[in-house]
Design a protein around this motif. Sequence first.
Motif, mmCIF file in Angstrom:
data_model
loop_
_atom_site.group_PDB
_atom_site.id
_atom_site.type_symbol
_atom_site.label_atom_id
_atom_site.label_comp_id
_atom_site.label_asym_id
_atom_site.label_seq_id
_atom_site.Cartn_x
_atom_site.Cartn_y
_atom_site.Cartn_z
ATOM 1 N N TYR A 36 53.366 41.396 -64.193
ATOM 2 C CA TYR A 36 54.576 41.076 -63.512
ATOM 3 C C TYR A 36 55.458 42.000 -64.812
ATOM 4 C CZ TYR A 36 58.792 37.883 -63.054
ATOM 5 O OH TYR A 36 59.844 37.011 -62.690
ATOM 6 N N LEU A 37 56.549 42.625 -64.135
ATOM 7 C CA LEU A 37 57.486 43.301 -65.209
ATOM 8 C C LEU A 37 57.849 42.449 -66.746
ATOM 9 C CD1 LEU A 37 58.109 45.861 -66.500
ATOM 10 C CD2 LEU A 37 60.344 46.464 -64.324
ATOM 11 N N PRO A 38 58.691 41.581 -65.999
ATOM 12 C CA PRO A 38 59.762 40.892 -66.805
ATOM 13 C C PRO A 38 58.437 40.170 -67.817
ATOM 14 C CG PRO A 38 60.578 39.978 -65.026
ATOM 15 C CD PRO A 38 59.232 40.485 -64.172
ATOM 16 N N LEU A 39 57.117 40.193 -67.979
ATOM 17 C CA LEU A 39 56.365 39.029 -68.740
ATOM 18 C C LEU A 39 55.758 40.493 -69.966
ATOM 19 C CD1 LEU A 39 54.847 37.520 -69.834
ATOM 20 C CD2 LEU A 39 53.048 37.922 -68.164
ATOM 21 N N ARG A 40 56.076 41.792 -69.116
ATOM 22 C CA ARG A 40 55.287 42.868 -70.093
ATOM 23 C C ARG A 40 56.446 43.248 -70.548
ATOM 24 N NH1 ARG A 40 53.265 47.389 -66.429
ATOM 25 N NH2 ARG A 40 54.801 46.730 -65.012
ATOM 26 N N ASP A 41 57.869 43.625 -70.212
ATOM 27 C CA ASP A 41 59.042 43.735 -71.228
ATOM 28 C C ASP A 41 59.189 42.624 -72.193
ATOM 29 O OD1 ASP A 41 59.408 46.070 -69.962
ATOM 30 O OD2 ASP A 41 60.736 45.581 -68.319
ATOM 31 N N TRP A 42 58.603 41.509 -72.017
ATOM 32 C CA TRP A 42 59.323 40.515 -73.158
ATOM 33 C C TRP A 42 57.281 40.657 -74.451
ATOM 34 C CZ3 TRP A 42 55.947 36.947 -75.582
ATOM 35 C CH2 TRP A 42 55.841 35.749 -76.531
ATOM 36 N N ILE A 43 55.951 41.386 -73.309
ATOM 37 C CA ILE A 43 54.881 41.017 -74.759
ATOM 38 C C ILE A 43 55.305 42.593 -75.335
ATOM 39 C CG2 ILE A 43 52.834 41.830 -74.806
ATOM 40 C CD1 ILE A 43 52.345 40.389 -71.877
ATOM 41 N N ALA A 44 55.667 43.468 -74.294
ATOM 42 C CA ALA A 44 56.499 44.306 -75.413
ATOM 43 C C ALA A 44 57.601 43.824 -76.890
ATOM 44 C CB ALA A 44 56.739 45.766 -74.040
ATOM 45 N N ALA A 45 58.630 43.324 -76.228
ATOM 46 C CA ALA A 45 59.635 42.836 -77.443
ATOM 47 C C ALA A 45 58.808 42.952 -78.701
ATOM 48 C CB ALA A 45 60.452 42.749 -76.920
ATOM 49 N N ASP A 46 57.816 41.534 -77.501
ATOM 50 C CA ASP A 46 57.231 41.385 -79.048
ATOM 51 C C ASP A 46 55.895 41.441 -79.583
ATOM 52 O OD1 ASP A 46 56.901 37.878 -80.009
ATOM 53 O OD2 ASP A 46 54.985 38.315 -78.966
ATOM 54 N N MET A 47 55.694 43.197 -79.333
ATOM 55 C CA MET A 47 53.969 43.184 -79.708
ATOM 56 C C MET A 47 55.360 44.734 -81.395
ATOM 57 S SD MET A 47 51.400 42.695 -78.535
ATOM 58 C CE MET A 47 50.628 43.902 -79.411
ATOM 59 N N ALA A 48 56.842 44.678 -80.442
ATOM 60 C CA ALA A 48 57.363 45.365 -81.640
ATOM 61 C C ALA A 48 57.518 45.104 -83.192
ATOM 62 C CB ALA A 48 58.361 46.003 -81.200
ATOM 63 N N ARG A 49 57.767 43.306 -82.825
ATOM 64 C CA ARG A 49 58.423 42.046 -83.930
ATOM 65 C C ARG A 49 57.015 42.365 -84.909
ATOM 66 N NH1 ARG A 49 56.479 37.764 -85.017
ATOM 67 N NH2 ARG A 49 55.517 36.379 -82.734
ATOM 68 N N ILE A 50 55.933 42.265 -84.272
ATOM 69 C CA ILE A 50 54.669 42.766 -85.267
ATOM 70 C C ILE A 50 53.817 43.904 -85.467
ATOM 71 C CG2 ILE A 50 53.964 39.960 -84.855
ATOM 72 C CD1 ILE A 50 51.547 41.342 -83.159
ATOM 73 N N GLY A 51 55.064 45.332 -85.478
ATOM 74 C CA GLY A 51 55.141 46.158 -85.686
ATOM 75 C C GLY A 51 53.967 47.110 -84.703
ATOM 76 N N ILE A 52 54.226 46.452 -83.772
ATOM 77 C CA ILE A 52 53.340 47.857 -82.675
ATOM 78 C C ILE A 52 54.490 47.923 -81.346
ATOM 79 C CG2 ILE A 52 51.676 48.033 -80.977
ATOM 80 C CD1 ILE A 52 50.254 45.061 -82.256
ATOM 81 N N PRO A 53 55.032 49.011 -81.749
ATOM 82 C CA PRO A 53 56.265 49.707 -81.222
ATOM 83 C C PRO A 53 55.529 50.313 -79.575
ATOM 84 C CG PRO A 53 56.099 50.926 -82.624
ATOM 85 C CD PRO A 53 55.545 50.245 -83.228
ATOM 86 N N CYS A 54 56.108 49.659 -78.506
ATOM 87 C CA CYS A 54 55.300 50.165 -77.041
ATOM 88 C C CYS A 54 56.322 50.065 -76.564
ATOM 89 C CB CYS A 54 54.031 49.179 -77.395
ATOM 90 S SG CYS A 54 53.550 47.587 -77.019
ATOM 91 N N ASP A 55 56.562 50.248 -74.912
ATOM 92 C CA ASP A 55 57.013 50.344 -73.792
ATOM 93 C C ASP A 55 55.817 49.462 -72.902
ATOM 94 O OD1 ASP A 55 55.523 51.271 -72.113
ATOM 95 O OD2 ASP A 55 56.982 53.067 -72.961
ATOM 96 N N ALA A 56 56.808 48.561 -71.410
ATOM 97 C CA ALA A 56 55.467 47.868 -70.396
ATOM 98 C C ALA A 56 54.414 48.503 -70.116
ATOM 99 C CB ALA A 56 56.974 47.324 -69.212
ATOM 100 N N ASP A 57 54.775 50.299 -69.533
ATOM 101 C CA ASP A 57 52.938 50.792 -69.554
ATOM 102 C C ASP A 57 52.158 50.305 -70.525
ATOM 103 O OD1 ASP A 57 54.232 51.495 -66.942
ATOM 104 O OD2 ASP A 57 55.278 52.881 -67.902
ATOM 105 N N ASN A 58 52.009 50.355 -71.670
ATOM 106 C CA ASN A 58 51.338 49.981 -72.752
ATOM 107 C C ASN A 58 50.323 48.720 -72.925
ATOM 108 O OD1 ASN A 58 53.157 51.460 -73.975
ATOM 109 N ND2 ASN A 58 51.324 52.748 -73.996
ATOM 110 N N ILE A 59 51.006 47.212 -71.739
ATOM 111 C CA ILE A 59 49.977 46.495 -71.453
ATOM 112 C C ILE A 59 50.259 46.589 -70.007
ATOM 113 C CG2 ILE A 59 50.597 44.129 -71.165
ATOM 114 C CD1 ILE A 59 51.742 45.052 -73.805
ATOM 115 N N LEU A 60 48.891 45.848 -70.088
ATOM 116 C CA LEU A 60 48.056 44.620 -68.230
ATOM 117 C C LEU A 60 47.988 44.136 -68.647
ATOM 118 C CD1 LEU A 60 46.558 45.618 -66.163
ATOM 119 C CD2 LEU A 60 44.095 45.747 -67.393
#
Length: 403
Positions: free
Chosen positions: A74-98
């Motif tokens: 689900y894209l909104p969930l992947r977007d939320w995870i990507a933003a949270d990953m950036a918070r802990i020092g892992i910049p990425c986008d939704a396409d880096n999330i499964l």
Amino acid sequence: MNWDQVLATRSSRMKASEIRELLKLLDQPDIISFAGGIPDPALFPVDAFSTAMADAMASDGASGALQYSVSEGYLPLRDWIAADMARIGIPCDADNILITSGSQQALDYLGKLMISAGDTVLCGWPTYLGALSAFNAYEPNFEQLSPNGNVGATEYSARAEAAGGQVKFAYLSVDFANPTGETVGKRARSQVLDLAEELDIAVIEDAAYQALRYDGEAIAPILAMEIERCGSIENARTIYCGSFSKTLAPGLRVGWICAAKPVIERLVLMKQASDLHTSSLNQMVIAQVAKTVMADHVETLRTTYKGRRDHMLAALDQNMPDGVEWTRPEGGMFVWVTLPVHMDGAELLANSLKAERVAFVPGRAFFADGTGGNTLRLSYSCATPEKIDEGIARLGALIRRSV
């Protein structure tokens, strides 16, 4: 029919999980259980989930919640995870999330993706039993990972070649690991990356407990450290596995993998051939609850579990005899106990259930080579202070009689 004739050879490597079997004891009201490493259901954000479920099933959204969806998640969930990953020092986008059906599915997929029969997996001694079970189905050899660099790449490669394969990845849980509760320090994380680069292997970073820190300074994830080295997640060899099971609710079975896009693309093909996609409804609900209550809820978990951890450590200090040692975790759900060398955790459990009605997990199952018989895991996440006092007092008395 003789099923042995048609079953794959790898099926002989499958074993029942001692932890899953012990969870059955939770239904016995007279048992004081320190066995299951599970979140306290009394802390689930039930109101937030009820609202999210109702919203997902509203007339304008129900078709999406009940329909097939994309395998990536689900894209909104992947977007939320990507933003949270950036918070802990892992910049990425939704396409880096499964999105996966729990982090256990993530481990199974990664084992399937990388392990050929006879290959070598580097892991801790002890390590998470679920990882051993997931990887074991693909017929690897296990070697003890030394995060502090005591074994070099040349030796690991030689051992793997002698065993008929090659080293494929290093697996480790770096924060408040299951079963030990221990944390891998910054220097050791860097050394794992050095080793992985020298061997040209992947690193699987299991971050199931990352959010549950109670003391000390947070340490950057291995993937964050690697991105600082190589400049982008697309150049990184580290694969990060996350989960909502320890923070929001395990029953919805929602986890994720964060990695370079070529890895995610291959894993998506695996997802398509497996369960097509994780439950649409569950993903939508998790996305809304994560957006609305995650930060405050995690603070509640930290406060509650920290108090229980402190209570268990104090009870161990008071009740355990000389010769027994245990970890002092900075977070998570577990304390790891080492008994005198002549004692066996499985025998102690049998005696404990019979005489004291106290449950825990014997440590041997967490060792890939079957050692560690004189160890055990205690979980404090679901135990009240009163149960901790009573249970540890009973267990200490039993160990004292057995020393």
